[in-house]
Design a protein around this motif. Sequence first.
Motif: not given
Length: 319
Positions: A180-181, A176-177, A272-273, A14, A78, A269, A276, A184, A259
């Motif tokens: 665990c999505d 790239d997060h 998205r981060k 990650l 998380t 990315a 999230a 990706p 999202m």
Amino acid sequence: MEIVNGTTVQEFILLGFGVEKEKRLVLLIVFTILYIITLVENITIITVVFMDAHLAQLPMYILLSNFSWLEICYVTTTMPHMLFDLVSPPGLISFHACFLQFYIFFSLGSTEFFFLSAMALDRYLAICHPLRYPQIMSPNSCYSLVASCWVLGFLAYIFPVTLISKLTFCGPNIIDHFVCDPVPILSLACPPLGNVPFICRVIIHVLFLVNVLFVVLSYGIVIFTLIKSSDQGSRQKSFSTISMHLLVVTLFYGTVGAMYLIPRGESQAGARKAAALFYTAISPFLNPLIYCLRNDQVREALGKLLRRMSRLLMTKGMV
């Protein structure tokens, strides 16, 4: 490398936020404080509700206390791993641990969908059907509703997680997060992927849209009923409660919805981060404040609890 269970990837990396050491330290401090405050806030709400005999019997507070427990589970899924990765990068996570996190995290997110719908239903019944409300939303009925939210939330993602975990992952293994999505993870799977991405998108969109439409319809009817009401005092109090609920719903659904509006390109990315991060860390921190800061019953119950604890401590001190 020998293929094991259809995959050569035994662990993922990650990337997290991809910042230098000094910024990692700042993020570590900020997120640690945020995590601790979030836990304290939600534990306080649970304690206040269950220590107050009156609140513990009211459907809205039964839902609210369970929602707080959900937020504790949600952020804990998380945040500790993310904090650990900030201390000692790279963020290694085993294949099975990654999919377990994926399943629990998205199941809790789905459970939050259902809880927001349940809370919308509670306000609809309380305001639009006040005479029947005590019979329909009895404590036993409310606990059954709570159980249904948890069960439906955790059933929803068994199928998509199982489908994705059966795909072949032969490298690379870099996600790239910071969590665990599925987006990706699917990008790392080796073709052919078949209908797996389509099935996953359908399940996610159905869960999202059904709950959003239910919430919008419920609060729409509630607002229309309040506008027609001639009792100005009751209307103002109800609007105050509904406005807090709508703020939580808007923040959560707005961020999660974004999202799926963001294109799937690599350049997105970072966005998205950020999205999230908001619904995994910021939202659980804000929700207790939004729901309870302007809630007179919760503040009164909290005051009683603090006075009770203060007297208990003084009594022990005197002894």
